[in-house]
Write a protein that holds these residues in place. Structure first.
Motif, PDB file in Angstrom:
ATOM      1  N   GLU A   1     -11.385   0.906  -3.055  1.00  0.00           N
ATOM      2  CA  GLU A   1     -11.343  -0.558  -2.951  1.00  0.00           C
ATOM      3  C   GLU A   1     -11.906  -1.242  -4.184  1.00  0.00           C
ATOM      4  OE1 GLU A   1     -13.463  -1.478   0.553  1.00  0.00           O
ATOM      5  OE2 GLU A   1     -12.073  -0.463   1.918  1.00  0.00           O
ATOM      6  N   GLY A   2     -12.443  -0.469  -5.086  1.00  0.00           N
ATOM      7  CA  GLY A   2     -13.123  -1.089  -6.222  1.00  0.00           C
ATOM      8  C   GLY A   2     -12.445  -0.899  -7.555  1.00  0.00           C
TER       9      GLY A   2
ATOM     10  N   THR B   1      -0.576  -0.931   4.924  1.00  0.00           N
ATOM     11  CA  THR B   1      -1.863  -1.036   4.202  1.00  0.00           C
ATOM     12  C   THR B   1      -1.615  -1.702   2.864  1.00  0.00           C
ATOM     13  OG1 THR B   1      -1.652   1.110   3.089  1.00  0.00           O
ATOM     14  CG2 THR B   1      -2.709   1.092   5.279  1.00  0.00           C
ATOM     15  N   ASP B   2      -2.714  -2.220   2.299  1.00  0.00           N
ATOM     16  CA  ASP B   2      -2.644  -2.845   0.972  1.00  0.00           C
ATOM     17  C   ASP B   2      -3.361  -2.013  -0.092  1.00  0.00           C
ATOM     18  OD1 ASP B   2      -1.172  -5.153   1.548  1.00  0.00           O
ATOM     19  OD2 ASP B   2      -2.943  -6.078   2.493  1.00  0.00           O
ATOM     20  N   ASP B   3      -3.755  -0.789   0.232  1.00  0.00           N
ATOM     21  CA  ASP B   3      -4.496   0.035  -0.721  1.00  0.00           C
ATOM     22  C   ASP B   3      -3.548   0.567  -1.784  1.00  0.00           C
ATOM     23  OD1 ASP B   3      -6.794  -0.377   0.743  1.00  0.00           O
ATOM     24  OD2 ASP B   3      -6.475   1.405   2.002  1.00  0.00           O
ATOM     25  N   GLN B   4      -3.768   0.125  -3.019  1.00  0.00           N
ATOM     26  CA  GLN B   4      -2.892   0.529  -4.122  1.00  0.00           C
ATOM     27  C   GLN B   4      -3.581   1.437  -5.147  1.00  0.00           C
ATOM     28  OE1 GLN B   4      -1.490  -3.856  -4.674  1.00  0.00           O
ATOM     29  NE2 GLN B   4       0.008  -2.565  -5.702  1.00  0.00           N
ATOM     30  N   THR B   5      -4.912   1.461  -5.138  1.00  0.00           N
ATOM     31  CA  THR B   5      -5.626   2.279  -6.128  1.00  0.00           C
ATOM     32  C   THR B   5      -6.377   3.384  -5.405  1.00  0.00           C
ATOM     33  OG1 THR B   5      -7.569   0.817  -6.043  1.00  0.00           O
ATOM     34  CG2 THR B   5      -5.902   0.336  -7.705  1.00  0.00           C
ATOM     35  N   PHE B   6      -6.310   4.568  -5.999  1.00  0.00           N
ATOM     36  CA  PHE B   6      -6.895   5.733  -5.371  1.00  0.00           C
ATOM     37  C   PHE B   6      -7.595   6.595  -6.426  1.00  0.00           C
ATOM     38  CE2 PHE B   6      -3.219   4.426  -2.972  1.00  0.00           C
ATOM     39  CZ  PHE B   6      -3.640   4.493  -1.650  1.00  0.00           C
ATOM     40  N   GLN B   7      -8.624   7.288  -5.973  1.00  0.00           N
ATOM     41  CA  GLN B   7      -9.155   8.420  -6.721  1.00  0.00           C
ATOM     42  C   GLN B   7      -8.457   9.653  -6.190  1.00  0.00           C
ATOM     43  OE1 GLN B   7     -13.399   8.571  -6.259  1.00  0.00           O
ATOM     44  NE2 GLN B   7     -13.767   6.742  -7.492  1.00  0.00           N
ATOM     45  N   ILE B   8      -7.974  10.480  -7.082  1.00  0.00           N
ATOM     46  CA  ILE B   8      -7.192  11.643  -6.645  1.00  0.00           C
ATOM     47  C   ILE B   8      -7.875  12.927  -7.078  1.00  0.00           C
ATOM     48  CG2 ILE B   8      -5.008  10.389  -6.607  1.00  0.00           C
ATOM     49  CD1 ILE B   8      -4.334  11.616  -9.285  1.00  0.00           C
ATOM     50  N   SER B   9      -7.898  13.872  -6.172  1.00  0.00           N
ATOM     51  CA  SER B   9      -8.401  15.215  -6.453  1.00  0.00           C
ATOM     52  C   SER B   9      -7.257  16.166  -6.181  1.00  0.00           C
ATOM     53  CB  SER B   9      -9.610  15.525  -5.564  1.00  0.00           C
ATOM     54  OG  SER B   9     -10.135  16.798  -5.851  1.00  0.00           O
TER      55      SER B   9
ATOM     56  N   GLY C   1       0.791  -1.215   0.000  1.00  0.00           N
ATOM     57  CA  GLY C   1       0.000   0.000   0.000  1.00  0.00           C
ATOM     58  C   GLY C   1       0.825   1.266   0.000  1.00  0.00           C
ATOM     59  N   LEU C   2       0.158   2.353  -0.413  1.00  0.00           N
ATOM     60  CA  LEU C   2       0.812   3.664  -0.428  1.00  0.00           C
ATOM     61  C   LEU C   2       1.164   4.080   1.003  1.00  0.00           C
ATOM     62  CD1 LEU C   2       1.633   6.324  -1.855  1.00  0.00           C
ATOM     63  CD2 LEU C   2      -0.748   7.064  -1.631  1.00  0.00           C
TER      64      LEU C   2
END
Length: 960
Positions: free
Chosen positions: A888-889, A791-799, A786-787
């Motif tokens: 997560e999707g 954590t294992d979160d690798q995909t993000f929406q960025i603003s 992950g970032l």
């Protein structure tokens, strides 16, 4: 072929001195003193000559009669003296009321013919018959009027009947027939002979056949009424009004004693009362006994002279001109089966098959409460009827109609002008017959209004019967009041359309937030219209899909009839909705395509140099140590993988099209779209095939599309992507293994980030070390991917903030100034070096941005609120710091086909449906749908590949 050719000759081509030889099928000359016979197939002797021998054809021998015996007997074999002159054919003739006698009572030929006067005195009341060969009792009206067989003035002789001249007789009739379509009014020989006599006999003696004959002549004149003429209908109305005192039949005020029932009355609004005030006193079902599912029409038939012929059931094709099997003809009277039949029929065949017109009074048979059989009179709407010179029955307003009772199929009689023995000049044909069955609103037991039969006649001027054709049709239609369904559809359209406006406004607000702009300009309005087009397309699709499935389920599954399908004319709004849905969805699809082809994307390479290498300095002749170069092949590899997943979908498009076509055409689901009551998937080749319902075709095909697509999505999500391959998740894993992150912007200040930084620090290694790294990761001997730590979160929406976007654009200007090198070997050194420096600068900037190096352009990581997820927008504006939202999707698939499956699926369904509604062919619709899928996939791949090469500096030659 010329060796077997023969000339075409007809008996009418032979002339007076030749006959038609049936063995040679050609004309042959007659012998001396001979002429053609009346039939044309043999020769007979000329006037003044008798036959000596005759074997048929030209084998006739003639001999001239002596001067004192110049006449020839009726059989042509003997000469005889004619004291009272000769006919044009050379036979003896006698005055009126005298009969010709050529032989004695024992058959011996007389030398001189006798003209014997028929005794018309009171003892015998005899007169010569029509042939003038025998004395018969004279017609009874002569005896009643003059007590003899003479009808002298002031008595009236008409139509072979004698009437006493007195006051109160019907006025003198006009023996004309109007053929309004041709603009012809002619004097009919049949009317001239029978109109006045039928009117007088009906009026004076209540003669049943005379009254029926008069009614038939009115029907032949299209039941047309005019206050200014005394034609057949005028005489009938005169007698109808004058016989009010004689009473009515079966308590029906329009049916007088001794008169046929021709009209329902001309009171305004009467037609609507007749058709809608009373219900038909029995009910019908789709699945029941024979008496419940069949319409038992029965007709009383009459000839032109007014004689009752018989009761006839309509089964067997009595009203159908077009030939067909008995089963298919009888299918017209199965309740709920919309029946249509049309064909061209030769005028010569009509003249042959309908030499004598037959008139019908139509009834619908039913059983009463006590089991007694009853008949319900079926009204007729004659579209050719004129009331005071106006075609009132062509008015859409039912209250203006003038309903009638009697009709005919073909009239070959009234169009004969001078001689009833000659062919007619004009014939009239019932070219369009429609039986309409209307369901009573809110019924649950199959209650109907009285049926209505609509007849349209075509006037045909006889010119060449063998080459003239007439288009005829017969139909049985079922209808119900669709106003309630239309109101419900309008309400649904209004409500959902209003919600679509609100949803589009939210989308526009979210888009404005993601573009970093707060000004409402022309681009904002245009974007709102594009969003609204897509949402309104969904509204139309939901309404049409719901409508199609509703009619499919409720019409086909019902036993006791409560709903009937809309008529083809009532389907126009539905077809318009489908067309609107397709047009708007196509606009949304093109907008989606353009948006995906314009995204900004960059591959961040986290790999760092391993050690140093010696590098010659160009122009100085010395070598210096420099950092070892990082391999570009990992970036090329990730770029190719991204290029491959751009057009993958959650379903298999080819399987989808083939599966839909298989169920429609092979399994037989297409039979559910027929306008009949059957819900069977198979039909016999001998059974009648009802016309298609466009609503049912859309309902069946769209329901199959949706059902198969849902099954595919479930299969791929639950089974295939879990146990075989998930290309989206695999791409994220591949980025991590390759030590490359993906930074992409779908909007000016919004996009997606895939964190692919390797937990092992580097990925440019050999196979052994790579396997060792993967093993350590599987055994949790290293940090997580992950970032954020742990954590294992690798995909993000960025603003991203506005400052971040400006810095990105500043670096990107150099990268895109020349759109990248077109050929690696031919690129100028300056351009290549400039692009390389821009690429390295962008890579360094984005990697440092991810590492929080730029405090003035930092970011935070947070979760999205539930409402933000539901609305698809962000409430917080990134003013100072950018915001990374945990995802997560794998929402980065929104810039791919994969994340827009709903839009693509609905577009495919609507494209398929529009082609099918236009062509009535599921096969053609399937072929064209697959072709458009492939065409747009090719466009998306090709242009997407160019955009990828342009934005990431990956040479397009390496994208395969």
């Amino acid at each position: 072929a010329r060796g077997f050719s023969v000339p075409l000759q007809r008996p009418t081509d032979c002339g007076a001195d030749r006959y038609f030889d049936s063995t040679r099928l050609a004309c042959a000359p007659c012998g001396a003193h001979q002429r053609q016979s009346a039939g044309g197939s043999s020769c007979v002797c000329e006037s003044g000559y008798r036959m000596v021998s005759s074997n048929g054809g030209f084998s006739v021998t003639c001999e001239k009669c002596p001067e004192n015996m110049s006449g020839v007997t009726q059989d042509g074999w003997n000469c005889i003296t004619c004291p009272k002159g000769l006919t044009s054919k050379g036979n003896c003739k006698c005055p009126n009321n005298e009969i010709l006698v050529e032989r004695s009572i024992d058959g011996v030929l007389l030398k001189e013919a006798l003209c014997i006067h028929c005794n018309g005195s009171e003892q015998s009341f005899s007169a010569s018959d029509a042939s003038g060969s025998r004395c018969v009792r004279c017609e009874k009206t002569f005896i009643q009027v003059s007590n003899s067989c003479d009808c002298n003035s002031p008595n009236i002789l008409t139509g072979g009947l004698c009437f006493l001249a007195r006051e109160g007789l019907p006025p003198k009739g006009v023996a004309v027939v109007r053929f309004a379509q041709l603009g012809i009014t002619l004097t009919s020989a049949w009317f001239l002979k029978n109109l006045q006599s039928s009117a007088f006999a009906c009026w004076l003696y209540s003669n049943l056949t005379a009254c029926q004959a008069l009614g038939n002549m009115c029907v032949m004149n299209m039941n047309s009424l005019s206050s200014s003429t005394t034609d057949a209908c005028g005489l009938f109305q005169y007698i109808f009004v004058s016989t009010a005192r004689v009473g009515i039949i079966h308590s029906i005020p329009y049916w007088r004693h001794n008169l046929p029932w021709l009209y329902y009355g001309d009171q305004p609004g009467l037609a609507s009362q007749v058709l809608e005030k009373n219900h038909f006193p029995t009910t019908f079902t789709f699945k029941g006994t024979d008496k419940d599912v069949k319409l038992k029409f029965i007709a009383a038939s009459f000839d032109a002279a007014g004689n009752f012929l018989k009761w006839q059931s309509l089964e067997g094709g009595i009203l159908q001109f077009c030939p067909d099997t008995q089963t298919k003809l009888n299918a017209a009277y199965i309740f709920g089966t919309t029946y249509q039949q049309s064909c061209k029929i030769s005028v010569s065949k009509i003249l042959l098959d309908f030499a004598n017109p037959v008139f019908y009074d139509l009834f619908l048979e039913y059983n009463g409460d006590n089991g007694q059989q009853h008949l319900w009179a079926v009204p007729v709407l004659n579209l050719n009827l004129q009331y005071n010179e106006k075609f009132v029955n062509q008015d859409n307003n039912m209250n203006n109609w003038l309903l009638t009772r009697r009709f005919f199929l073909v009239d070959t009689l009234s169009g004969k002008e001078n001689d009833l023995g000659k062919p007619p000049r004009v014939i009239r044909i019932a070219s369009k017959i429609t039986i309409s069955i209307r369901l009573v609103p809110h019924t649950q037991r199959g209650t109907i209004y009285p049926p209505l039969i609509t007849v349209a006649y075509t006037d045909v001027l006889i010119q060449s019967p063998e080459t003239q054709n007439v288009m005829v049709s017969f139909a049985v239609s079922y209808e119900m009041n669709q106003s309630e369904a239309q109101i419900q559809t309008d309400i649904a359209l209004g409500v959902l359309g209003g919600l679509a406006v609100l949803w589009s406004l939210l989308k526009t607000a979210g888009w404005k937030r993601r573009t970093g702009s707060s000004i409402i300009d022309l681009q904002t309005v245009f974007k709102f219209l594009l969003f609204y087009a897509g949402d309104l397309a969904n509204v139309f699709f939901i309404i049409t899909l719901g409508t199609g499935i509703y009619w499919l389920v409720f019409f086909k599954a019902q036993q006791f009839v409560s709903v009937l399908l809309p008529l083809p004319s009532q389907e126009e709004d539905f077809v318009t909705y489908v067309a609107c849905a397709f047009s708007l969805k196509a606009l949304q699809f093109l907008h989606l395509l353009v948006s995906q082809l314009a995204i900004d994307i960059f591959f961040i390479d986290w790999e760092r140099p391993k050690g140093k290498v010696l590098k010659a300095v160009e122009g100085e002749g010395v070598t210096k140590s420099a950092a070892a170069p990082v391999s570009i092949w990992r970036t090329y590899f990730i770029a190719n993988e991204w290029n491959e997943i751009q057009t993958i979908r959650k379903i298999n498009p080819l399987f989808q099209v083939l599966a839909v076509l298989f169920f429609l055409e092979v399994v037989g689901f297409s039979n559910l779209a027929l306008m009949d009551a059957s819900s069977s998937l198979t039909r016999s080749s001998e059974s009648y095939v009802a016309p298609w319902s466009r609503i049912l075709r859309f309902g069946v095909s769209a329901a199959l599309w949706v059902a198969i697509a849902i099954l595919q999505v479930i299969f791929f999500a639950v089974i295939y992507e879990r146990f075989v391959e998930d290309k989206i998740s695999q791409f994220v894993d591949l980025c991590c293994v390759s030590n490359i992150s993906v930074f992409l912007l779908s909007h000016n200040c919004f996009g997606h980030y895939i964190h692919g930084r390797s937990v092992h620090g580097h990925a440019d290694t050999n196979m052994e070390e790579m396997n060792m790294n993967l093993k350590r990761e599987a055994e949790n001997l290293c940090s997580q991917r992950g970032l954020l730590p742990n954590t294992d979160d690798q995909t993000f929406q960025i603003s991203i903030s506005r400052k971040m976007r400006l810095h990105y654009d500043w670096i990107h200007e150099t990268l895109t100034r020349k759109r990248g090198p077109t050929r690696l070997l031919d690129s100028s050194a300056n351009t290549f070096e400039q692009s390389t420096r821009a690429y390295n600068a962008m890579n360094k900037f984005l990697s440092s941005f991810i590492d929080h190096v730029h405090k003035e352009m930092d970011y935070i990581v947070k979760d999205k609120l539930l409402l933000e997820r539901l609305l698809g927008m962000e409430f917080m504006e990134p003013i100072e710091k950018s915001i990374f939202y945990n995802d997560e999707g794998h929402s980065f698939s929104d810039v791919l086909y994969y994340g827009n499956e709903t839009t693509l699926l609905i577009f495919d369904i609507l494209f398929f449906s529009v082609v099918d509604l236009a062509s009535q062919s599921f096969v053609l619709a399937a072929i064209l749908t697959y072709l458009q899928q492939e065409i747009f996939r090719f466009i998306r791949n090709t242009l997407g590949q160019k955009n990828l090469a342009s934005k990431t500096l990956v040479d397009q030659r390496f994208l395969i």
